[in-house]
Design an enzyme around this catalytic site. Structure first.
Site, PDB file in Angstrom:
ATOM      1  CG  HIS A  14      -0.327   0.427   2.504  1.00 45.21           C
ATOM      2  ND1 HIS A  14      -0.999   1.087   3.503  1.00 45.21           N
ATOM      3  CD2 HIS A  14       0.949   0.282   2.987  1.00 45.21           C
ATOM      4  CE1 HIS A  14      -0.198   1.321   4.523  1.00 45.21           C
ATOM      5  NE2 HIS A  14       0.980   0.841   4.243  1.00 45.21           N
ATOM      6  CB  CYS A  33       4.160   5.523   5.157  1.00 45.30           C
ATOM      7  SG  CYS A  33       4.900   4.624   6.521  1.00 45.30           S
ATOM      8  CG  HIS A  37       5.413   0.722   2.552  1.00 42.31           C
ATOM      9  ND1 HIS A  37       4.790   1.918   2.270  1.00 42.31           N
ATOM     10  CD2 HIS A  37       4.889   0.302   3.728  1.00 42.31           C
ATOM     11  CE1 HIS A  37       3.947   2.217   3.243  1.00 42.31           C
ATOM     12  NE2 HIS A  37       3.979   1.245   4.144  1.00 42.31           N
ATOM     13  CG  ASP A  77      -2.235 -13.385   0.791  1.00 44.65           C
ATOM     14  OD1 ASP A  77      -1.364 -12.680   1.346  1.00 44.65           O
ATOM     15  OD2 ASP A  77      -2.083 -14.587   0.560  1.00 44.65           O
ATOM     16  CG  HIS A  78       0.866 -12.425  -2.240  1.00 50.63           C
ATOM     17  ND1 HIS A  78       0.537 -13.063  -1.061  1.00 50.63           N
ATOM     18  CD2 HIS A  78       2.187 -12.626  -2.425  1.00 50.63           C
ATOM     19  CE1 HIS A  78       1.611 -13.631  -0.563  1.00 50.63           C
ATOM     20  NE2 HIS A  78       2.639 -13.368  -1.356  1.00 50.63           N
ATOM     21  CD  GLU A 123       0.593  -0.072   8.689  1.00 57.73           C
ATOM     22  OE1 GLU A 123       1.558   0.495   9.260  1.00 57.73           O
ATOM     23  OE2 GLU A 123      -0.102   0.471   7.812  1.00 57.73           O
TER      24      GLU A 123
END
Ligand code: NI
Length: 134
Positions: A14, A33, A37, A77-78, A123
Site C-alpha cells: 500500500h 510511507c 511498500h 493477500d498479495h 502492520e
C-alpha cells in the site's frame, strides 16, 4: 458474555497519500510511507455471544474463518490495497482498513448469528489499530 478471536494474516502493499494535502504536506505527514511498500498484516476478528448448551459454543469458528477469508484475506493477500474496491476512496491507514473490514464482514457474520465485537489490524508487531462495537 463470551468472546472468541480468530487470527488471520495476509501480505499486501500500500501507500499512504491524501488528496486533501499538497505534496509537501503529504511528505511531511507520511514520510517513507508515501512510497509503495508492504506489510505482513495481522488481522484479528473477535465475535461475542452466549454459549448454546446444545453445541457448547456460540459461534462456529469454521463459519467465521470462511467469511473473513472470502471477503478480506483472499482479496487482499498479495495485492496492492489502494487499488482494491474494499478500500476505494479511503487512505489505507490501519484505522481505515479496520473500518472497511468491519463494514464488509459485519452483515455476513450477523446472518450467521455472530455478533462482531472487534477488528484489529496490525502492520507490524509493534503497532496496530482496533475498532470495537460500542
Ligand atoms: Ni505501511
Amino acid at each position: 458474555m463470551h468472546y472468541l478471536t480468530r487470527r488471520f494474516s495476509f501480505s499486501a502493499s500500500h501507500r499512504l497519500n491524501s488528496t486533501a494535502l499538497d505534496a509537501k504536506a503529504n511528505a511531511c505527514t507520511y514520510g517513507l510511507c508515501e512510497n509503495i511498500h508492504g506489510h505482513n498484516y495481522r488481522l484479528e476478528v473477535t465475535v461475542r455471544g452466549a454459549i448454546d448448551p446444545k453445541t457448547g459454543f456460540f459461534c462456529n469458528v469454521m463459519d467465521l474463518t470462511e467469511v473473513v477469508k472470502r471477503l478480506v484475506v483472499d482479496p487482499c493477500d498479495h495485492h496492492y490495497l489502494n487499488d482494491l474496491p474494499l478500500f476505494h476512496g479511503v487512505i489505507t491507514t490501519m484505522e481505515n482498513i479496520a473500518s472497511r473490514i468491519w463494514g464488509a464482514i459485519e452483515p455476513e457474520l450477523k446472518k450467521r448469528g455472530m455478533s462482531l465485537s472487534e477488528v484489529l489490524v496490525a502492520e507490524t508487531d509493534e503497532h496496530w489499530a482496533r475498532i470495537r462495537a460500542e
